[in-house]
Write a protein that holds these residues in place. Structure first.
Motif, PDB file in Angstrom:
ATOM      1  N   VAL A 313       1.212  -1.158   0.014  1.00 36.87           N
ATOM      2  CA  VAL A 313      -0.426   0.121  -0.246  1.00 36.87           C
ATOM      3  C   VAL A 313       1.337   1.381   0.666  1.00 36.87           C
ATOM      4  N   THR A 315       1.527   6.210  -0.372  1.00 43.47           N
ATOM      5  CA  THR A 315       0.175   7.421  -1.173  1.00 43.47           C
ATOM      6  C   THR A 315       0.065   6.716  -2.927  1.00 43.47           C
ATOM      7  N   LEU A 345      -3.839   1.337  -3.184  1.00 38.90           N
ATOM      8  CA  LEU A 345      -4.406   2.582  -2.362  1.00 38.90           C
ATOM      9  C   LEU A 345      -4.701   2.112  -1.197  1.00 38.90           C
ATOM     10  N   ASP A 346      -5.004   0.382  -0.924  1.00 42.06           N
ATOM     11  CA  ASP A 346      -5.886   0.447   0.089  1.00 42.06           C
ATOM     12  C   ASP A 346      -5.427  -1.715   0.091  1.00 42.06           C
ATOM     13  N   THR A 348      -7.250  -3.733   0.675  1.00 39.87           N
ATOM     14  CA  THR A 348      -8.681  -4.886   0.635  1.00 39.87           C
ATOM     15  C   THR A 348      -9.188  -3.955  -0.798  1.00 39.87           C
ATOM     16  N   GLY A 397     -15.740  -0.388  -2.171  1.00 40.43           N
ATOM     17  CA  GLY A 397     -15.319  -0.129  -1.291  1.00 40.43           C
ATOM     18  C   GLY A 397     -15.759   0.911  -0.335  1.00 40.43           C
ATOM     19  N   THR A 422     -14.403   5.481  -3.133  1.00 42.73           N
ATOM     20  CA  THR A 422     -13.104   4.112  -2.436  1.00 42.73           C
ATOM     21  C   THR A 422     -12.542   4.500  -1.060  1.00 42.73           C
ATOM     22  N   ARG A 423     -11.341   3.769  -0.591  1.00 44.38           N
ATOM     23  CA  ARG A 423     -10.519   3.813   0.254  1.00 44.38           C
ATOM     24  C   ARG A 423      -9.258   3.733   0.016  1.00 44.38           C
ATOM     25  N   VAL A 424      -8.291   4.801   0.931  1.00 44.38           N
ATOM     26  CA  VAL A 424      -6.716   4.864   0.743  1.00 44.38           C
ATOM     27  C   VAL A 424      -7.272   5.072   2.191  1.00 44.38           C
ATOM     28  N   ALA A 425      -5.789   3.791   2.526  1.00 43.63           N
ATOM     29  CA  ALA A 425      -5.056   3.502   3.556  1.00 43.63           C
ATOM     30  C   ALA A 425      -5.617   3.221   4.633  1.00 43.63           C
ATOM     31  N   GLY A 426      -7.666   2.691   4.062  1.00 40.69           N
ATOM     32  CA  GLY A 426      -8.647   2.487   5.393  1.00 40.69           C
ATOM     33  C   GLY A 426      -9.633   3.683   5.061  1.00 40.69           C
ATOM     34  N   THR A 429     -12.817   8.075   0.441  1.00 44.07           N
ATOM     35  CA  THR A 429     -11.678   8.952  -0.392  1.00 44.07           C
ATOM     36  C   THR A 429     -12.223   9.378  -1.556  1.00 44.07           C
TER      37      THR A 429
END
Length: 437
Positions: A313, A315, A345-346, A348, A397, A422-426, A429
């Motif tokens: 993962v 940035t 990005l994440d 999952t 996500g 979506t999600r970025v590092a959880g 975003t």
């Protein structure tokens, strides 16, 4: 005994009994769609000279005019035959998307056959791969209306096409004749578990994956079950292929099978389990037991798994890559990430991010211009500032529905943009951008 007719809800076929005189249909919907066009008697009637002539006459009937057309034709033709012809014409129109206008206009279909048959482009790819493997004859078990048998025959392969349902087998036989392939395709109405396949150097099995309650997700609930199909495949002298649902769990794939996920035009169509190759062989013209591949049509373009670990993962970079669905199903996102020098990005989410634009046929690249935490008001203000009227919403996500988001932001203006929910590092975003050029 197994019923491999797609969409069938029972494995038993009681003897046909005389039918009461059907009541006259009162609405266009009953006329066109509720008629038993998958009934053997109706299909056989359409194969008569009168039935074929009637099919030609109703070929391009507008659905809005079906009732008027039926009323006129019933003055000179039996009502049941008119209903069957109009129903078949409607099925042919639906089948154009899978078989093309020329073939669909000559073929015969059942409702389940249209829905469950293999798209012609996918069947042609698989037949080409069979031919490249040196296959000259195939036992096509659970052949349906004959889509795969047709592709195999066009590749010069002799085919035994087997289906237990009388109407389905009759449709497959009629299709082989209609397309001039009867010399290469023998259609047999039989239980596939009782068919001797030793005289053929390959086996293809397409089990039914629908029941009375819809799609079947457990491979052992297929008809016939996956375990039976696997054993049948292992008896083939040269090669074998089993068509399965693209959502099949990877742990359900036998160790001696190669697993291939296939997409066409970006839509995942199926997964195929291949048998019969030598361990370690990964060339396109071989079967590689234990290997995983994603094949994209048109092309074909094939990505082979190399056993890479999950990408790290990182940035978000300037570019976001959305892997093809077949790549995701095949768990080959890491291979795409390596190609473009990117990461996730994440952990999952199957979105790859990178700093450079490195074209790959296995993912669509987008240039990201803005990144912000999930906030509908801020997104609406940004889109208004950018005068975005054409908004493409993609999600992975996120629980947000694309249509709901469009309704809330009410995009207006001459420009276009894509937003990724979506999600970025959880963290939830929003990434805004456009297809990379």
């Amino acid at each position: 005994m197994y019923d491999c007719s797609h969409g069938a809800g029972s494995s038993q076929h009681p003897a046909r009994s005389p039918r009461p005189t059907p009541r006259r249909r009162h609405t266009v919907h009953r006329l066109a769609h509720n008629v038993a066009v998958n009934d053997l008697d109706a299909l056989l009637a359409l194969l008569t000279p009168e039935g074929r002539a009637l099919l030609d006459e109703v070929r391009d009937t507008d659905p809005a005019r079906e009732l008027a057309v039926a009323t006129r034709l019933r003055r000179t033709h039996p009502a049941e035959l008119v209903s069957a012809a109009l129903g078949q014409a409607r099925l042919r129109q639906r089948a154009v998307a899978k078989f093309g206008a020329e073939d669909a206009g000559r073929m015969f279909f059942t409702p389940n056959g249209v829905e469950q048959s293999t798209r012609a482009s996918v069947a042609a790819y698989r037949a080409g791969r069979m031919s490249a493997l040196g296959v000259t004859s195939v036992a096509d078990l659970c052949c349906g209306i004959g889509g795969d048998a047709i592709a195999l025959a066009r590749a010069g392969i002799r085919v035994l096409a087997v289906d237990r349902d009388p109407a389905t087998a009759a449709a497959a036989r009629a299709n082989a004749e209609a397309l001039g392939l009867a010399e290469l395709i023998e259609v047999r109405e039989a239980d596939v578990t009782e068919v001797e396949t030793s005289g053929y150097d390959a086996v293809f099995v397409d089990p039914a994956r629908r029941g009375g309650r819809g799609r079947i997700f457990d491979p052992e609930a297929y008809s016939p079950p996956l375990s039976w199909a696997v054993e049948a495949a292992r008896t083939a002298s040269r090669a074998a292929a089993l068509k399965v649902a693209p959502g099949i769990p990877h742990e359900a794939v036998p160790e001696d099978a190669e697993a291939e996920w296939i997409s066409d035009g970006g839509d995942v169509k199926e997964a195929v389990l291949w048998f019969g190759g030598a361990p370690g062989a990964v060339a396109p013209e071989t079967v590689a037991p234990g290997a995983v591949r994603a094949t994209l049509l048109p092309g074909p373009r094939t990505l082979l798994g190399t056993g890479l670990p999950d990408p790290e993962v990182r940035t978000p970079g300037r570019y976001l890559y959305e892997p093809d669905g077949a790549v995701i199903r095949a768990h080959l996102v890491a291979e795409v990430a390596e190609q473009v020098g990117g990461g996730l990005l994440d952990a999952t989410i199957a979105y790859v991010t990178a700093d450079e634009l490195l074209p790959t046929p296995y993912a669509t690249a987008y240039e990201i211009t803005d990144r912000m935490p999930f906030n509908v008001k801020k997104l609406k203000a940004l889109l208004r500032e950018r005068r975005v009227g054409s908004l493409t919403v993609k999600k992975r996500g996120s629980a947000v529905e694309p249509e709901e988001l469009r309704r809330k932001v009410r995009p207006q203006g001459p420009n276009a943009a894509t937003v990724f929910m979506t999600r970025v590092a959880g963290a939830p975003t929003m990434l805004i951008g456009h297809p990379a050029r």
